[in-house]
Every structure is written in C-alpha cells, then in structure tokens.
Enzyme design. Structure first.
Site, PDB file in Angstrom:
ATOM      1  N   GLU A 511       0.827  -1.208   0.000  1.00 27.53           N
ATOM      2  CA  GLU A 511       0.000   0.000   0.000  1.00 27.53           C
ATOM      3  C   GLU A 511       0.861   1.257   0.000  1.00 27.53           C
ATOM      4  OE1 GLU A 511      -2.882  -0.362  -0.832  1.00 27.53           O
ATOM      5  OE2 GLU A 511      -3.181  -2.475  -0.339  1.00 27.53           O
ATOM      6  N   ASP A 575       3.395  -4.840  -5.551  1.00 22.82           N
ATOM      7  CA  ASP A 575       3.859  -6.122  -5.010  1.00 22.82           C
ATOM      8  C   ASP A 575       5.377  -6.132  -4.885  1.00 22.82           C
ATOM      9  OD1 ASP A 575       1.356  -7.244  -4.687  1.00 22.82           O
ATOM     10  OD2 ASP A 575       1.397  -8.367  -6.567  1.00 22.82           O
TER      11      ASP A 575
END
Length: 673
Positions: A511, A575
């Site tokens: 995030e 990711d």
C-alpha cells in the site's frame, strides 16, 4: 446512480483467509514434490490447495475467501442473534435484524413475484417523450439504479482538499466493453448468454416472446453504442486523461443533450460551480443515443436496468436467472451461495459500518492495532532507506519522495467515528426490494450531503472494518488496514518476524508503494495530481517499470490468452515494492533480534513462503478469463511466480540458478524501490 469512478488502490480484488500455524511455517501448506526453483507457487501452496478444495458455490476460492467465510460465520452469529429478537423501532439492532429477516424470507418474495417493481415498470411504459426518458433516468439514479452514465462526488484531483462533482462512463451491465465488441468464441458465447438473460427478465414480467425479443435487441443496441466509446480498464488508469474540470455553465454548453438541471435536482445535488466530466466521449455518445434511438428502445433500456438491479431482491426465479448469467456463465460458479450468505451480504451492503462496529467490539483485539502501528513505522523507515538507495533518482526527487512518505495518513482497524444510520428506516411492512431501495437512497443522500461543496473528510473510511483487504487513496495520501485483514495468515501475533514481515509486512509495503507506483507517483504529498519528479527521473522511472510491463505481457495465463502488463502494472509495482520494503524491514529487525532456522527454513525462506501463502487459490477458467479483462491485479499464481523472479534475495534464499525456468537475468529484473 452515485458511484465512485476513480477507485482507491486496493491490495486484492476480493475478500478472505484460513488459519496459519504459530511461530513458523506450516509444512502442510507446502508441496515438497515440486521444485521451488521451477514453480515456487505450487511448492509453497500445493498442500493448502489439496486441503482446501473449491466447492461448487465458488468461481475462485482463495485464502481471502477462506477468511471471509470465517468472518461470515462470526457475523452470522451476531446478526441472527438480532434477527431472532425484537428491538425498538429505529434502533440499529432493529434495522439489522429486520433487513436480515426480509432477506431470508423467500416465501414472501416468491408470493410477491415482480410486484415490488411493477409500479416502476408501469411508469416507464407510460413514457411519451424524450424529456420523460431523462426525468425517469434521473429518478432511477436517485434510487441507486445506474443507467446511461455514472456520477459521484469525490476529491478534486488537482485541489485534493475539496470535493468535486464528477461525471463518467457507465451504462453497461456486463463488466467490460469487450463483451459487447469482441467476436472470439468465448466472448460471443457470453454475449449470447447475456441476450438470453435480458430476454428472460422481460419474459418474467409478463411480456410475450416477440415483445421480449424486440426489447432485448433494443437494450443490446443501446449498450453496444455506449460500449464503443468506453475507455478501457488500462485507459482508466491514467489520471490526467480522466480529468476534465469545467464550470457548470460549460457543462450545460458542451453537453446540451443531457438535462443536467433535472438530474441534479432529482438527486438532491445543490448548486455547484464546477464539475469534471471524467470521460467525455461516452457522455457525448449518450447525448446522441438520447436523441437518436427510438423511444421504445430507450424505454426497454430503462426497464431492463430496473429489473437487473432488482433481480437479487425479488422472487427466486429472478435470482436464478441472474445467477445463471453473472455467476455461472461469466464467472464459472456451479451453485448459488446459501441464502444466509446472500442475506448477510445485503445487510453489510446497507448497514456495513453498523455491522463493522459490532464486529470490532467482539472480535478485534486492541493489541493487534498497537502492533500494526509499530509495523507501519518500521515499514516507513525501510521505505525511506529504499528511496535513499535508488542510484537513478536525483536528490531533489528523493527529498520530495521523503516528504510524501512522512505525510502518509495511516488508518488501522476501524474508524474513530461511526456512520450515523438514524435517517435510514427499515420497515418490515414493506417488501425486501423496497427496503433495499431505501438503503440505496440513504447512501446516495449521505454521499451528496456529506461531500458536495464541502472539504474532503480525511477521516472517512472507504472500506468497512470487517473487510479483508487494504487500500491506498492517492488524493488523501492515506493507507488503510481494516481489522478484517489483521488475522492469520496475514497477521499473527504469535508468529515470528520472518512470517509477519512476509505477510502483513508486504501488505503494508504494497500500500505504501502505491504512493510511488506508475499512478500514485503522479500525486504529491497533498494528494494533488501534480508532477513532482524531475524530467530525467520521470523518464528513468517509466523505462524501469516498463521492464515489468513487458515481462507480464509475455505471461500466457491460458492457452492463447496473455496477461495485461499495462493494466496490472500498478499492482505489480506495488507487489515488488512491498516485497523489497518489507524484506528491508525484516533485515533491520534482525539486527536487533536475530532469527535462526526453524524446521529447516531460514528466516529469509520463511519470509517468501509466508508471502506466497497469501495467494493460495483455485480459480475456474471463466473467472480467470473475466478477471484478465478487468482486474488491475494479476492472478495469484503470477503475484508469486511473476513477482519473485525480480527479487534478488529470493534467488539467494532458495539457491535459484540460471538453469531454473523462473530465472530472469539481473539486467532484466525490475529495479525500483
């Protein structure tokens, strides 16, 4: 219908998970028969997959779904407890219990048939003019029924502290323009099934075969016209290309074919000075459709939208028709969810924050919030170190990146203030459908009243606490981790740092990285769409991230079907960043508290195995095909086998050599953050 057109950047496409062991890795989740240097995904999760077969109700069964099932059982106990008792009218307990009882009462719904929507269908049938079409579409919007396009109020991308009314593409019932326009075998099969679905709804409300066929053709004609102008999912990821701010007077002048005054008035939107037409071409096409298509076809379109919206709240034959198309044909599910799960979803949709308050009071330990706060601080430190380590980035851009990192607004567990549902009245003397319309109206009114002509409320949560997910919002520069995701295997207070940093640590880093991915990097620390990079750094970043785009474009997801590296680039960067940042944080932690080998696995190996376990899943081919068209997240297999070959530490941890089919030469690996 008021809906958010610019989505926040979430960790996963759907919700849920299963229990993890304490301290270290549970070997039962692994498949030791697989060589980890050849297929790390199957090696890391093959045991889990065998122990968790996919049942008929799922089109995809993942760790997220397993954990969602756990949450659902907990919420079912809470909500059925309320539904089995009588509470004072107007209390939250009454509203939750009454709506659940209505959702569970199929006998009553079957007796009513399509009576709850009959008044609406009659009003549409009596339309005489094109002016009436627009008025009726405005009324449907106020009820939460989407028609030709969407509108919502959210942060102004270039003045992020203020909200702005925004208008954008909509009007399609299938999830992507390609379903209307492409002619390959799979798409044609789905489109033909959609034709039968649309026709089937008209038959269920009493139209003849000939009438239903003609009305279906009218619906498809209109939706296909709209689809031709729709932006693709990849185009929607470009913030600048989806921002066209203008005065209200300009809106009236540039888009005269739409009755904006009536639309705003009926939806309770007060006078506004400015708006953004996020995707101009689809809105111009709607103008033409409203002027050119026959009155009968426009009426058919509105009637279908009413039926499609209501199908899940009417008799079982409507629900069966909707399930057959949306869940079975498009997604591959073989069996509908139990009624209690559907009822629970309806209650959460209508009263999600009220349910969330109950959930956290009973199931969320405050100690988890405190531990997460520390982990976030550790990840922020690690990301700062990763920023400093980028040799390709100038000192000026690094300084501004640190500024943005230091101003992250962190939300953990649950909101500090809860939503007020006092204006929502749930009345069991009315039908299930009528009460769901009340809930939609309440949400729309709340959306308008709390946002239009008002500053952005940074304390507002865009997910309920029970949601198993996380998100980054670029316009508020916030990262949010709901209580639902703070449980095994994401977060385990009893697990060692190697496991927690490999799981929830990567989620936190993911995030955070969204603030610096190909999209989030276009927003400054205040949340404004503004270039804060030097020209040279921006070019370097684009060239470096294209490595990942090109890599994923070559992944063959199914025979003849390849991943979309452009659509998934932001999530793939996140990711990668999550892995790099969390691995850095683990190394920092081990300097203070060294970790040893446990059950034959080094801390580094436990880190990567914990990450891979998050993406354990089964998926049916129709669902995989659908998500490959629309989902900005890569399939779980490739969030492992596509991400790890770009992480140097993974090669070292599992002794991956050039002979491995997963090997990527170092010069071809993504190298950012």
């Amino acid at each position: 219908m008021i809906k958010q057109i610019l989505p926040v950047l979430a960790f996963a496409a759907s919700s849920a998970f299963a229990q993890a062991p304490l301290l270290g890795i549970d070997k039962a989740n692994l498949d030791p028969s697989v060589d980890p240097t050849k297929d790390f995904f199957e090696y890391a999760v093959g045991g889990w997959k065998k122990a968790h077969p996919m049942t008929a109700e799922y089109s995809r069964y993942s760790q997220f779904d397993a954990l969602t099932a756990t949450n659902q059982r907990q919420l079912r106990e809470l909500i059925e407890g309320l539904a089995n008792e009588r509470h004072p009218q107007g209390s939250l307990q009454q509203k939750i219990g009454s709506l659940y009882r209505l959702a569970m009462d199929s006998t009553r719904r079957n007796a009513l048939g399509h009576q709850p929507i009959q008044p609406l269908l009659q009003q549409i049938g009596q339309i005489k003019t094109r002016t009436d079409i627009q008025y009726q579409a405005a009324r449907l919007s106020e009820m939460g029924v989407g028609t030709f396009f969407g509108m919502y109020c959210g942060a102004d991308l270039k003045n992020s502290k203020m909200n702005l009314m925004q208008i954008g593409q909509g009007g399609l019932s299938m999830s992507n323009r390609d379903y209307y326009l492409e002619n390959d075998e799979q798409t044609t099969r789905i489109r033909n099934a959609y034709r039968q679905y649309v026709k089937g709804l008209f038959l269920l409300v009493g139209h003849s075969e000939a009438e239903a066929t003609a009305m279906m053709e009218g619906v498809l004609k209109i939706e296909t016209r709209i689809a031709r102008t729709h932006y693709t999912p990849t185009q929607l990821r470009e913030p600048e290309a989806n921002y066209h701010k203008m005065t209200y007077a300009q809106l009236l002048n540039d888009y005269p074919g739409i009755d904006w005054s009536t639309l705003f008035l009926v939806n309770g939107v007060p006078a506004v000075e400015e708006v953004s037409v996020d995707q101009p071409e689809p809105i111009h096409e709607v103008e033409k459709i409203l002027a050119e298509e026959s009155l009968e076809d426009l009426k058919s379109y509105l009637a279908f939208k009413v039926m499609d919206d209501a199908a899940n709240y009417l008799s079982d034959d409507f629900r069966a028709l909707a399930f057959e198309f949306y869940n079975h044909t498009m997604s591959g599910a073989e069996q509908d969810r139990p009624r209690w799960k559907r009822a629970l979803s309806a209650v959460e949709g209508a009263l999600g924050m009220a349910v969330g308050k109950m959930y956290v009071e009973k199931y969320f330990p405050e100690s988890s919030k405190q531990r997460m706060e520390q982990l976030v601080r550790n990840l922020q430190t690690a990301l700062g170190q990763r920023i400093d380590a980028q040799k390709w980035m100038s000192d000026e851009t690094k300084r501004l990146a640190h500024d943005k990192l230091s101003t992250f607004y962190v939300k953990i567990g649950y909101p500090d203030k809860w939503m007020d549902y006092s204006a929502l009245d749930i009345d069991e003397s009315l039908s299930y459908y009528e009460n769901m319309v009340r809930a939609s109206r309440f949400r729309n009114r709340h959306h308008i009243e709390s946002r239009v002509n008002k500053p952005v409320d940074r304390d507002e949560w865009l997910m309920t606490p029970q949601t198993i997910n996380a998100y980054y919002n670029p316009t508020t520069n916030e990262i949010c981790f709901p209580a639902g995701i703070l449980q095994p295997p994401f977060f385990n207070a009893e697990a060692d740092d190697a496991c927690n940093y490999g799981a929830i640590g990567v989620v936190i880093g993911h995030e955070m990285t969204h603030g610096f991915d190909d999209k989030g990097s276009q927003f400054d620390k205040e949340g404004n769409l503004r270039n804060w990079w030097t020209e040279a750094d921006a070019k370097q970043f684009a060239a470096r991230t294209k490595v990942m785009q090109d890599y994923f474009d070559k992944i063959e997801v199914l025979p003849g079907m390849f991943a979309n590296g452009s659509l998934t680039l932001g999530e793939n960067i996140a990711d990668h960043g999550g892995l790099m940042i969390s691995y850095q944080a683990l190394q920092n932690a081990m300097k203070q508290q060294p970790l040893g080998t446990v059950d034959g696995y080094t801390p580094e190996q436990r880190f990567f195995l914990s990450y891979a376990l998050l993406w354990a899943h089964h998926i049916r081919e129709p669902q995989l095909r659908q998500l490959n068209k629309i989902d900005p997240h890569s399939n779980g297999r490739w969030r492992v086998n596509g991400a790890l070959p770009h992480i140097d530490a993974w090669y070292e941890a599992f002794h991956v050599t050039k002979k491995s089919p997963m090997f990527v030469p170092k010069k071809n690996r993504l190298d950012v953050w």
